[in-house]
Design a protein around this motif. Sequence first.
Motif, PDB file in Angstrom:
ATOM      1  N   ALA A 119      54.788  53.545  39.151  1.00 13.42           N
ATOM      2  CA  ALA A 119      55.425  52.351  39.706  1.00 13.42           C
ATOM      3  C   ALA A 119      56.589  51.901  38.822  1.00 13.42           C
ATOM      4  CB  ALA A 119      54.401  51.230  39.871  1.00 13.42           C
ATOM      5  N   ALA A 120      56.366  51.864  37.520  1.00 16.48           N
ATOM      6  CA  ALA A 120      57.424  51.453  36.595  1.00 16.48           C
ATOM      7  C   ALA A 120      58.617  52.414  36.679  1.00 16.48           C
ATOM      8  CB  ALA A 120      56.884  51.379  35.171  1.00 16.48           C
ATOM      9  N   ASP A 121      58.334  53.718  36.725  1.00 15.59           N
ATOM     10  CA  ASP A 121      59.400  54.717  36.842  1.00 15.59           C
ATOM     11  C   ASP A 121      60.159  54.592  38.155  1.00 15.59           C
ATOM     12  OD1 ASP A 121      58.666  55.717  34.382  1.00 15.59           O
ATOM     13  OD2 ASP A 121      57.612  57.481  35.192  1.00 15.59           O
ATOM     14  N   SER A 122      59.501  54.041  39.171  1.00 14.36           N
ATOM     15  CA  SER A 122      60.117  53.879  40.486  1.00 14.36           C
ATOM     16  C   SER A 122      60.851  52.551  40.620  1.00 14.36           C
ATOM     17  CB  SER A 122      59.041  53.987  41.577  1.00 14.36           C
ATOM     18  OG  SER A 122      58.408  55.247  41.524  1.00 14.36           O
ATOM     19  N   GLY A 123      60.871  51.755  39.551  1.00 12.24           N
ATOM     20  CA  GLY A 123      61.577  50.484  39.579  1.00 12.24           C
ATOM     21  C   GLY A 123      60.812  49.346  40.238  1.00 12.24           C
ATOM     22  N   VAL A 124      59.511  49.527  40.394  1.00 12.95           N
ATOM     23  CA  VAL A 124      58.675  48.499  41.009  1.00 12.95           C
ATOM     24  C   VAL A 124      58.412  47.390  39.992  1.00 12.95           C
ATOM     25  CG1 VAL A 124      56.338  48.066  41.889  1.00 12.95           C
ATOM     26  CG2 VAL A 124      57.604  50.093  42.634  1.00 12.95           C
ATOM     27  N   GLY A 125      58.501  46.139  40.414  1.00 14.84           N
ATOM     28  CA  GLY A 125      58.238  45.014  39.526  1.00 14.84           C
ATOM     29  C   GLY A 125      56.808  44.516  39.608  1.00 14.84           C
ATOM     30  N   THR A 126      56.188  44.670  40.778  1.00 17.50           N
ATOM     31  CA  THR A 126      54.838  44.166  40.990  1.00 17.50           C
ATOM     32  C   THR A 126      53.999  45.225  41.695  1.00 17.50           C
ATOM     33  OG1 THR A 126      55.666  41.908  41.230  1.00 17.50           O
ATOM     34  CG2 THR A 126      53.462  42.327  42.067  1.00 17.50           C
ATOM     35  N   VAL A 127      52.797  45.394  41.202  1.00 18.90           N
ATOM     36  CA  VAL A 127      51.829  46.270  41.861  1.00 18.90           C
ATOM     37  C   VAL A 127      50.676  45.385  42.306  1.00 18.90           C
ATOM     38  CG1 VAL A 127      50.252  48.223  41.597  1.00 18.90           C
ATOM     39  CG2 VAL A 127      52.473  48.252  40.449  1.00 18.90           C
ATOM     40  N   ARG A 128      50.288  45.542  43.548  1.00 22.77           N
ATOM     41  CA  ARG A 128      49.184  44.743  44.049  1.00 22.77           C
ATOM     42  C   ARG A 128      48.106  45.641  44.629  1.00 22.77           C
ATOM     43  NH1 ARG A 128      51.643  41.617  49.316  1.00 22.77           N
ATOM     44  NH2 ARG A 128      51.686  43.409  50.696  1.00 22.77           N
ATOM     45  N   LEU A 129      46.951  45.048  44.872  1.00 20.10           N
ATOM     46  CA  LEU A 129      45.827  45.766  45.458  1.00 20.10           C
ATOM     47  C   LEU A 129      44.882  44.760  46.078  1.00 20.10           C
ATOM     48  CD1 LEU A 129      43.137  45.359  43.445  1.00 20.10           C
ATOM     49  CD2 LEU A 129      44.474  46.894  42.015  1.00 20.10           C
ATOM     50  N   SER A 130      44.022  45.252  46.936  1.00 19.73           N
ATOM     51  CA  SER A 130      42.958  44.415  47.478  1.00 19.73           C
ATOM     52  C   SER A 130      41.654  45.165  47.274  1.00 19.73           C
ATOM     53  CB  SER A 130      43.195  44.092  48.956  1.00 19.73           C
ATOM     54  OG  SER A 130      43.302  45.273  49.715  1.00 19.73           O
ATOM     55  N   VAL A 131      40.592  44.407  47.069  1.00 22.81           N
ATOM     56  CA  VAL A 131      39.295  44.995  46.759  1.00 22.81           C
ATOM     57  C   VAL A 131      38.219  44.108  47.366  1.00 22.81           C
ATOM     58  CG1 VAL A 131      39.244  43.856  44.478  1.00 22.81           C
ATOM     59  CG2 VAL A 131      37.821  45.873  44.877  1.00 22.81           C
ATOM     60  N   TRP A 132      37.163  44.724  47.841  1.00 20.38           N
ATOM     61  CA  TRP A 132      36.067  43.952  48.414  1.00 20.38           C
ATOM     62  C   TRP A 132      35.354  43.180  47.310  1.00 20.38           C
ATOM     63  CZ3 TRP A 132      36.543  43.224  53.293  1.00 20.38           C
ATOM     64  CH2 TRP A 132      37.166  44.198  54.072  1.00 20.38           C
ATOM     65  N   ARG A 133      35.020  41.939  47.574  1.00 25.99           N
ATOM     66  CA  ARG A 133      34.413  41.026  46.606  1.00 25.99           C
ATOM     67  C   ARG A 133      33.162  41.620  45.949  1.00 25.99           C
ATOM     68  NH1 ARG A 133      33.964  36.014  49.435  1.00 25.99           N
ATOM     69  NH2 ARG A 133      36.090  35.752  48.758  1.00 25.99           N
ATOM     70  N   TRP A 134      32.397  42.401  46.663  1.00 26.47           N
ATOM     71  CA  TRP A 134      31.155  42.957  46.108  1.00 26.47           C
ATOM     72  C   TRP A 134      31.389  44.115  45.150  1.00 26.47           C
ATOM     73  CZ3 TRP A 134      32.037  42.964  51.485  1.00 26.47           C
ATOM     74  CH2 TRP A 134      32.501  44.171  52.008  1.00 26.47           C
ATOM     75  N   ARG A 135      32.587  44.600  45.051  1.00 32.27           N
ATOM     76  CA  ARG A 135      32.901  45.680  44.107  1.00 32.27           C
ATOM     77  C   ARG A 135      33.264  45.073  42.747  1.00 32.27           C
ATOM     78  NH1 ARG A 135      35.834  50.047  48.100  1.00 32.27           N
ATOM     79  NH2 ARG A 135      33.868  50.830  48.940  1.00 32.27           N
ATOM     80  N   THR A 136      32.272  44.449  42.144  1.00 33.85           N
ATOM     81  CA  THR A 136      32.488  43.693  40.906  1.00 33.85           C
ATOM     82  C   THR A 136      32.912  44.592  39.744  1.00 33.85           C
ATOM     83  OG1 THR A 136      30.106  43.794  40.439  1.00 33.85           O
ATOM     84  CG2 THR A 136      30.929  41.818  41.570  1.00 33.85           C
ATOM     85  N   GLU A 137      32.403  45.815  39.680  1.00 32.93           N
ATOM     86  CA  GLU A 137      32.822  46.725  38.597  1.00 32.93           C
ATOM     87  C   GLU A 137      34.294  47.076  38.737  1.00 32.93           C
ATOM     88  OE1 GLU A 137      30.234  50.093  38.165  1.00 32.93           O
ATOM     89  OE2 GLU A 137      28.456  48.820  37.984  1.00 32.93           O
TER      90      GLU A 137
END
Length: 166
Positions: A119-137
């Motif tokens: 992402a950094a090499d591609s010039g991206v400033g922000t990386v985001r993700l979504s995760v299910w609440r029960w995936r606590t690890e």
Amino acid sequence: MFDQGEVAVVRWPGQAPSVEKGLSALLAAYHLRTEAEKGESATEISELPDKYRAEVSDPRTAFIDDAVLVAVSGDTAVGCLVVTAAADGRSEIKRLWTDPGFRSRGVATRLLEAALAHAADSGVGTVRLSVWRWRTEAIALYERIGFVITDSWDHREHLVCMQLTV
């Protein structure tokens, strides 16, 4: 390639056919487990929603514009992660999955580190993700890497949205 002992992270496509087949198997395991955790009845690939079935059957087409990272041990795919193509200075991490037999060996951490470097090499400033609440690890791992919980851009119930400035 990012080599760290027994497991290496490679950018796919362009790898051996066993990696492509292994990627499909990892995606199938990811989607079947996710559907089970959501209380859906999909126990076979044919029962997955169309979008997910397409990813499993033809990841090359499904992720044509994205970077697909695969962790391999020898010629066996043991983990995967997709980094979406940059849009508006952002990319999204999707489909992080490690084969259960290879967990607690740093595979997911290496995949995330490689994704952030990409992402950094591609010039991206922000990386985001979504995760299910029960995936606590997984949430704990993302927080160790530096992701923070943010306002949701995806309003599905039980989904936690996180982001990191690269």
